[in-house]
Design a protein around this motif. Structure first.
Motif, PDB file in Angstrom:
ATOM      1  N   LEU A 276      -4.147   8.291   0.296  1.00  0.00           N
ATOM      2  CA  LEU A 276      -5.218   8.621   1.241  1.00  0.00           C
ATOM      3  C   LEU A 276      -6.549   8.058   0.805  1.00  0.00           C
ATOM      4  CD1 LEU A 276      -4.338  12.345   1.955  1.00  0.00           C
ATOM      5  CD2 LEU A 276      -3.584  10.313   3.152  1.00  0.00           C
ATOM      6  N   SER A 277      -6.633   7.547  -0.437  1.00  0.00           N
ATOM      7  CA  SER A 277      -7.913   7.109  -0.949  1.00  0.00           C
ATOM      8  C   SER A 277      -8.337   5.813  -0.292  1.00  0.00           C
ATOM      9  CB  SER A 277      -7.822   6.917  -2.464  1.00  0.00           C
ATOM     10  OG  SER A 277      -7.465   8.141  -3.081  1.00  0.00           O
TER      11      SER A 277
ATOM     12  N   LEU B 195       1.245   7.326  10.802  1.00  0.00           N
ATOM     13  CA  LEU B 195       1.677   8.003   9.591  1.00  0.00           C
ATOM     14  C   LEU B 195       2.061   9.447   9.897  1.00  0.00           C
ATOM     15  CD1 LEU B 195      -1.091   6.697   7.174  1.00  0.00           C
ATOM     16  CD2 LEU B 195       1.282   5.942   7.247  1.00  0.00           C
ATOM     17  N   GLY B 196       2.893  10.004   9.058  1.00  0.00           N
ATOM     18  CA  GLY B 196       3.294  11.384   9.227  1.00  0.00           C
ATOM     19  C   GLY B 196       2.356  12.384   8.590  1.00  0.00           C
ATOM     20  N   TRP B 197       1.267  11.918   8.000  1.00  0.00           N
ATOM     21  CA  TRP B 197       0.319  12.810   7.333  1.00  0.00           C
ATOM     22  C   TRP B 197      -0.617  13.432   8.356  1.00  0.00           C
ATOM     23  CZ3 TRP B 197      -1.000   8.114   3.862  1.00  0.00           C
ATOM     24  CH2 TRP B 197       0.071   7.880   2.986  1.00  0.00           C
ATOM     25  N   LYS B 198      -0.877  14.721   8.183  1.00  0.00           N
ATOM     26  CA  LYS B 198      -1.782  15.410   9.087  1.00  0.00           C
ATOM     27  C   LYS B 198      -3.220  15.023   8.776  1.00  0.00           C
ATOM     28  CE  LYS B 198       1.124  19.469   9.931  1.00  0.00           C
ATOM     29  NZ  LYS B 198       1.217  20.937   9.842  1.00  0.00           N
ATOM     30  N   ASN B 199      -4.018  14.973   9.824  1.00  0.00           N
ATOM     31  CA  ASN B 199      -5.463  14.725   9.705  1.00  0.00           C
ATOM     32  C   ASN B 199      -5.770  13.362   9.101  1.00  0.00           C
ATOM     33  OD1 ASN B 199      -5.917  17.349  10.690  1.00  0.00           O
ATOM     34  ND2 ASN B 199      -5.737  18.194   8.624  1.00  0.00           N
ATOM     35  N   VAL B 200      -4.827  12.425   9.164  1.00  0.00           N
ATOM     36  CA  VAL B 200      -5.067  11.068   8.669  1.00  0.00           C
ATOM     37  C   VAL B 200      -4.844  10.115   9.830  1.00  0.00           C
ATOM     38  CG1 VAL B 200      -4.344   9.271   7.073  1.00  0.00           C
ATOM     39  CG2 VAL B 200      -4.379  11.649   6.330  1.00  0.00           C
ATOM     40  N   LYS B 201      -5.888   9.384  10.191  1.00  0.00           N
ATOM     41  CA  LYS B 201      -5.797   8.427  11.281  1.00  0.00           C
ATOM     42  C   LYS B 201      -5.412   7.061  10.741  1.00  0.00           C
ATOM     43  CE  LYS B 201      -9.060  10.508  14.545  1.00  0.00           C
ATOM     44  NZ  LYS B 201     -10.265  10.258  15.366  1.00  0.00           N
ATOM     45  N   ALA B 202      -4.356   6.510  11.267  1.00  0.00           N
ATOM     46  CA  ALA B 202      -3.920   5.163  10.907  1.00  0.00           C
ATOM     47  C   ALA B 202      -2.916   4.706  11.949  1.00  0.00           C
ATOM     48  CB  ALA B 202      -3.307   5.131   9.511  1.00  0.00           C
TER      49      ALA B 202
ATOM     50  N   TYR C  38       0.810  -1.213   0.000  1.00  0.00           N
ATOM     51  CA  TYR C  38       0.000   0.000   0.000  1.00  0.00           C
ATOM     52  C   TYR C  38       0.848   1.270   0.000  1.00  0.00           C
ATOM     53  CZ  TYR C  38      -3.786  -3.157   1.319  1.00  0.00           C
ATOM     54  OH  TYR C  38      -4.704  -4.182   1.349  1.00  0.00           O
ATOM     55  N   ASP C  39       2.169   1.110  -0.005  1.00  0.00           N
ATOM     56  CA  ASP C  39       3.088   2.240   0.078  1.00  0.00           C
ATOM     57  C   ASP C  39       2.825   3.052   1.337  1.00  0.00           C
ATOM     58  OD1 ASP C  39       5.238   3.732  -0.780  1.00  0.00           O
ATOM     59  OD2 ASP C  39       4.000   5.182  -1.854  1.00  0.00           O
ATOM     60  N   PHE C  40       2.519   2.353   2.443  1.00  0.00           N
ATOM     61  CA  PHE C  40       2.328   2.989   3.735  1.00  0.00           C
ATOM     62  C   PHE C  40       3.595   2.779   4.558  1.00  0.00           C
ATOM     63  CE2 PHE C  40      -2.599   2.699   3.937  1.00  0.00           C
ATOM     64  CZ  PHE C  40      -2.670   3.806   3.092  1.00  0.00           C
ATOM     65  N   HIS C  41       4.232   3.862   4.956  1.00  0.00           N
ATOM     66  CA  HIS C  41       5.423   3.802   5.789  1.00  0.00           C
ATOM     67  C   HIS C  41       5.110   4.525   7.098  1.00  0.00           C
ATOM     68  CE1 HIS C  41       7.810   2.311   2.401  1.00  0.00           C
ATOM     69  NE2 HIS C  41       7.175   3.217   1.674  1.00  0.00           N
ATOM     70  N   PHE C  42       5.009   3.759   8.157  1.00  0.00           N
ATOM     71  CA  PHE C  42       4.630   4.300   9.465  1.00  0.00           C
ATOM     72  C   PHE C  42       5.903   4.779  10.151  1.00  0.00           C
ATOM     73  CE2 PHE C  42       1.583   1.097   8.215  1.00  0.00           C
ATOM     74  CZ  PHE C  42       0.387   1.758   8.394  1.00  0.00           C
ATOM     75  N   ASN C  43       6.170   6.054  10.032  1.00  0.00           N
ATOM     76  CA  ASN C  43       7.436   6.615  10.485  1.00  0.00           C
ATOM     77  C   ASN C  43       7.345   7.365  11.806  1.00  0.00           C
ATOM     78  OD1 ASN C  43       5.846   8.276   8.685  1.00  0.00           O
ATOM     79  ND2 ASN C  43       7.392   9.854   8.954  1.00  0.00           N
ATOM     80  N   MET C  44       6.134   7.420  12.417  1.00  0.00           N
ATOM     81  CA  MET C  44       5.969   8.120  13.692  1.00  0.00           C
ATOM     82  C   MET C  44       5.767   7.084  14.801  1.00  0.00           C
ATOM     83  SD  MET C  44       6.156  11.247  12.610  1.00  0.00           S
ATOM     84  CE  MET C  44       5.546  12.220  13.984  1.00  0.00           C
ATOM     85  N   LEU C  45       6.724   6.996  15.715  1.00  0.00           N
ATOM     86  CA  LEU C  45       6.629   6.071  16.839  1.00  0.00           C
ATOM     87  C   LEU C  45       5.851   6.735  17.966  1.00  0.00           C
ATOM     88  CD1 LEU C  45       7.428   3.336  18.033  1.00  0.00           C
ATOM     89  CD2 LEU C  45       9.546   4.394  18.849  1.00  0.00           C
ATOM     90  N   ARG C  46       4.755   6.092  18.391  1.00  0.00           N
ATOM     91  CA  ARG C  46       3.875   6.681  19.415  1.00  0.00           C
ATOM     92  C   ARG C  46       4.046   6.041  20.782  1.00  0.00           C
ATOM     93  NH1 ARG C  46      -1.434   6.324  15.552  1.00  0.00           N
ATOM     94  NH2 ARG C  46      -1.007   8.130  14.229  1.00  0.00           N
ATOM     95  N   SER C  47       4.286   4.746  20.814  1.00  0.00           N
ATOM     96  CA  SER C  47       4.404   4.058  22.099  1.00  0.00           C
ATOM     97  C   SER C  47       5.227   2.793  21.890  1.00  0.00           C
ATOM     98  CB  SER C  47       3.017   3.700  22.653  1.00  0.00           C
ATOM     99  OG  SER C  47       3.131   3.006  23.884  1.00  0.00           O
ATOM    100  N   VAL C  48       5.877   2.358  22.945  1.00  0.00           N
ATOM    101  CA  VAL C  48       6.692   1.148  22.866  1.00  0.00           C
ATOM    102  C   VAL C  48       6.565   0.387  24.171  1.00  0.00           C
ATOM    103  CG1 VAL C  48       8.802   2.195  23.776  1.00  0.00           C
ATOM    104  CG2 VAL C  48       8.964   0.274  22.180  1.00  0.00           C
ATOM    105  N   PHE C  49       6.635  -0.923  24.079  1.00  0.00           N
ATOM    106  CA  PHE C  49       6.602  -1.771  25.272  1.00  0.00           C
ATOM    107  C   PHE C  49       7.615  -2.894  25.077  1.00  0.00           C
ATOM    108  CE2 PHE C  49       5.228  -4.697  28.488  1.00  0.00           C
ATOM    109  CZ  PHE C  49       4.751  -3.873  29.506  1.00  0.00           C
ATOM    110  N   VAL C  50       8.402  -3.149  26.109  1.00  0.00           N
ATOM    111  CA  VAL C  50       9.482  -4.129  26.041  1.00  0.00           C
ATOM    112  C   VAL C  50       9.076  -5.358  26.835  1.00  0.00           C
ATOM    113  CG1 VAL C  50      11.914  -4.579  26.496  1.00  0.00           C
ATOM    114  CG2 VAL C  50      11.174  -2.290  25.795  1.00  0.00           C
ATOM    115  N   MET C  51       9.090  -6.509  26.170  1.00  0.00           N
ATOM    116  CA  MET C  51       8.804  -7.790  26.820  1.00  0.00           C
ATOM    117  C   MET C  51      10.117  -8.523  27.043  1.00  0.00           C
ATOM    118  SD  MET C  51       5.575  -8.101  27.409  1.00  0.00           S
ATOM    119  CE  MET C  51       5.335  -9.853  27.632  1.00  0.00           C
TER     120      MET C  51
END
Length: 847
Positions: A818-819, A308-315, A279-292
């Motif tokens: 975004l489509s 995602l780094g796009w504004k106003n796009v939830k993913a 889908y050419d989706f690259h999730f480049n924003m790290l929001r949370s991490v948990f270490v097991m």
């Protein structure tokens, strides 16, 4: 801080067991709550062996009973900023409603008798020790500017390891982000020149991995930091302005002797990748991490929530990384930047010995290097200029465990659960932005006590304690087994918590496949009937209990093909839409939930489609009695009670009705007169130039370059129709479309401010916009910005008194990332409806 009971009913978690995903339904039972006059409960420390949950909020710290946080035994330390300090905060230009308070950012155990906490203290951070026994400050607060950020929302992470404080944040107004060890001496930090090691970093987490245990090389323990920063690799392979990172330092690092004095000698960082290449989706924003933590350091796993780094796009996406792959990246090639610009490339030269960035090991001790201050200057100078590694860390599964297009998950926690197959599973709990903190109950080395198997959530208004699982929500064997929840199993009658059962031999659970064991179990099928007029549309609703199930519809046992507009059907997650019903579409419709190749009937509809609907039944004696205050007697002769409705038609009542009607009609006449007068005034004003509707082409920038245009723009006073979408190919309902000021095809119309203009004698009036196509004309498709397309107005249809627009899937292949496809967009809309309470016999609704 509203209705907490309603809040507990709304809470739901998405849970991931190993690589298997299952959802906890909303309305969790056993919800306990704690709240006080404080707000912003965003620091939590759980100590299961002491049965204590410590919580830091704005201006206060609490010690709660971990078994039941709602108990009245809570202890409190009030710690708010002084009035003078709040005034100084306001004078610095900070927000008096959010920032000029003491927000607790650090709350951890310091030693066996004391805790340690730090707060922003109205933009002048302070730290203090807490005597655990008395739960009171044991000394005066100390300066915390090197340990705690100034603001309540600045990215921050902290660890106290063997009474050493490791923090990562941006600590004051002018400094760069930094990773520091503050105490005891020597204090260390990252480097800023000639190469800046951190570039606008936003930290989300940190973890200690004791790599010294169980190894034969005498390696050192390491602290890993996770953050998002501005990219330094401006190449074709690195196309994002911000990227997710993992960095590490050695616990025994003491800095260099001359080079890198009071700086880390072991700092290295590399990129974490989490993407969907198809889908050419690259999730480049790290929001949370948990270490097991695993049984050995090599078994350690990092789970991360990416966006995602796009504004106003939830993913959101969840990726899993193994420690060996992170270690391999730190042993790989380095990146370098010769001219201090942004063009970082892989270093191809000679690497000094010993290898820069490594910890002190037995091999180095054999060479006489027992501490980092003994490392050669050429090694330290290489470390200073080469903090970035070239090799990226790929997810353990080479793709996300979970991907959600319309949800922003922001926090996660995890723990290990054992299934009936004796296998251990990692179970993740994730929440959206509503929750500030998500903490698991017990440490990995402890055996969980089922009475304390809880998840604690800190929110802006309080703390919520929830059970790790809510098996009672699964009402059938299939629901229970499909969930693949290690905590739940079917006992033949109910879905029960495994931990509460001493005899587990008869329990049914299939975590690996989620489909075995329910073949001989019965289940309830909802049965309904529908009567439809020929030519109308009707929606047959089908609510699936499992979010992973897909609907499968049959008509008299044959599959319904509902993926084509010409088929007469349209399927979605909310049900089956019969379009322009025909008599040959009558029959028995059955909705099945399909999951793991198992098909289970959920609801059936006996649909009758006729030319005319049967007339409503005549009012019965019971219906007539609805107007009476008492039931009618059994005698056929009307009683006085039966005649009571007729008393409403007495002469006095008739007179009141007539007067009411005359009053309503008179009021309508007055309203119509005012409306007509206003319309006439507007029309006359339009002729005088006060109001005008111009073609979209009049908004061409060149028309405003003249002095007259500028003057008119300053005196704007009317509304102008202007196209705001350029996704149509060909005429879309006859509406024009703008392109560089010229009229194009199609697009939405938006009312925007414009300038009034009276046409002069030397200037012809602007042409009127073309009229929209009539319903009888064939309207081509118009692509909407979200990837949908509609045919208007010919597909504006009626269904049981409601109107709706029937959407078509766009045929264009060149859609943006975004489509959304029709089904995805429909799923997004209908998934919101699933959170609303449905009536027992709901009416059909429009799609």
């Amino acid at each position: 801080g509203g209705n907490w009971n309603a809040l507990c009913r709304r809470i739901s978690f998405i849970k991931i067991s190993s690589s298997l995903i299952f959802f906890s339904p909303p309305g969790l039972q056993g919800c306990r709550r704690f709240r006080s006059s404080a707000v912003n409960y965003n620091a939590m420390l759980l100590e299961a062996d002491r049965e204590r949950l410590y919580v830091g909020a704005r201006g206060a710290v609490f010690a709660l009973n971990a078994s039941d946080i709602s108990a009245s035994s809570a202890l409190t330390i009030e710690w708010e900023a002084s009035a003078e300090q709040k005034l100084q905060c306001r004078l610095k230009g900070k927000d008096n409603k959010t920032e000029c308070f003491n927000h607790i950012r650090l709350l951890q155990r310091f030693n066996s008798t004391h805790l340690y906490m730090c707060g922003t203290h109205a933009f002048r951070p302070l730290c203090a020790y807490i005597n655990e026994k008395t739960f009171a400050m044991s000394s005066q607060p100390e300066d915390g500017r090197d340990k705690c950020p100034y603001g309540p929302t600045t990215g921050y992470t902290a660890l106290i390891i063997d009474q050493q404080i490791y923090t990562a944040s941006q600590y004051d107004f002018w400094s760069f982000p930094d990773i520091r060890r503050n105490s005891p001496s020597p204090a260390l930090k990252t480097e800023d020149a000639p190469t800046r090691w951190l570039n606008e970093a936003d930290f989300v987490g940190s973890a200690l991995v004791r790599e010294s245990s169980g190894g034969s090389s005498g390696d050192d323990d390491k602290i890993y930091f996770f953050f998002t920063e501005k990219s330094q690799e401006q190449t074709a392979a690195y196309s994002h302005s911000r990227v997710a990172r993992v960095a590490r330092v050695c616990k025994g690092d003491r800095g260099g002797h001359l080079t890198l004095q009071k700086r880390w000698t072991s700092f290295l960082k590399t990129r974490l990748t989490c993407s969907l290449p198809e889908y050419d989706f690259h999730f480049n924003m790290l929001r949370s991490v948990f270490v097991m933590q695993g049984l050995t350091p090599r078994d350690t796993v990092f789970y991360g929530i990416f966006g995602l780094g796009w504004k106003n796009v939830k993913a959101s996406a969840v990726c899993r990384f193994s420690l060996p792959e992170v270690q391999e990246a730190f042993r790989g090639p380095y990146m370098e930047n010769q001219d201090s610009g942004s063009d970082w490339k892989e270093y191809a030269g000679k690497v000094p010995d010993p290898r820069p960035g490594t910890c002190i090991t037995d091999n180095l001790r054999a060479k006489g290097i027992n501490i980092s201050t003994s490392l050669p200057d050429d090694v330290l100078d290489f470390v200073r200029r080469h903090p970035l590694m070239s090799q990226q860390v790929q997810p353990a599964d080479r793709r996300p465990l979970l991907f959600r297009r319309t949800t922003d998950y922001t926090q996660m926690a995890a723990h290990t659960a054992q299934g009936l197959d004796q296998q251990m599973y990692h179970v993740l709990y994730m929440g959206t932005g509503l929750w500030e903190t998500l903490s698991e109950l017990f440490h990995q080395s402890q055996i969980p006590i089922f009475l304390q198997m809880s998840v604690y959530i800190g929110s802006p208004s309080g703390v919520v304690q929830l059970p790790l699982s809510n098996c009672g929500k699964y009402t059938s064997c299939y629901d229970c087994v499909f969930a693949r929840d290690p905590h739940c199993a079917w006992n033949g009658a109910d879905c029960v918590d495994v931990m509460t059962r001493s005899n587990r031999s008869a329990l049914i659970q299939d975590i690996q496949h989620g489909r075995m064991g329910c073949e001989n179990s019965g289940y309830d099928v909802v049965r309904r009937s529908r009567s439809v007029r020929v030519g109308d549309d009707v929606l047959l609703q089908c609510e699936l209990a499992s979010n992973l199930a897909t609907p499968f519809w049959t008509l008299d046992g044959r599959e319904v093909q509902g993926y084509d507009l010409n088929s007469g059907f349209r399927t979605g997650t909310d049900g089956l839409l019969i379009i322009e019903a025909r008599q040959d579409q009558s029959g028995l419709y059955t909705c099945h939930a399909v999951e793991n190749d198992v098909r289970v009937a959920v609801v059936t509809y006996n649909v009758t489609i006729s030319l005319d609907l049967p007339p409503p039944p005549p009012p019965t004696q019971q219906t007539r009695n609805l107007f009476a205050s008492e039931p009618a007697p059994s005698s056929e002769r009307p009683s006085s009670d039966e005649a009571r409705p007729l008393l409403l038609l007495s002469p006095r009542s008739m007179e009141a009705i007539y007067l009411s009607l005359i009053t309503v009609l008179g009021a309508l006449c007055v309203v119509l007169t005012v409306v007509l007068a206003y319309v006439g005034f507007c029309l006359r004003a339009g002729q005088r130039g006060k109001y005008s509707l111009r073609a979209a082409a009049a908004a061409h920038p060149s028309s405003r370059r003249s002095g007259r245009g500028r003057r008119q723009h300053r005196n704007s006073s009317h509304m102008e129709l202007k196209t705001v979408s350029s996704h149509c190919n060909g005429v879309c309902n006859g509406a024009p479309k703008l392109h560089n000021g010229d009229v194009q095809d199609g697009g939405f119309l938006q009312i925007v401010p414009g300038e009034g203009q009276t046409p002069s004698n030397n200037e012809p009036p602007p042409p009127a916009p073309p009229l929209p196509a009539t319903p009888q004309q064939t309207s081509p498709e118009c692509d909407f910005p979200n990837g949908l397309s509609a045919t208007l107005p010919s597909v504006l249809r009626r269904m049981n008194g409601n109107s709706y627009v029937l959407l078509r899937q766009s045929d264009s292949e060149n859609t943006s990332p975004l489509s959304h496809t029709f089904s995805e967009e429909l799923n997004r809309i209908l998934e919101k409806r699933k959170r609303t309470q449905l009536l027992p016999r709901p009416d059909e609704s429009s799609v």
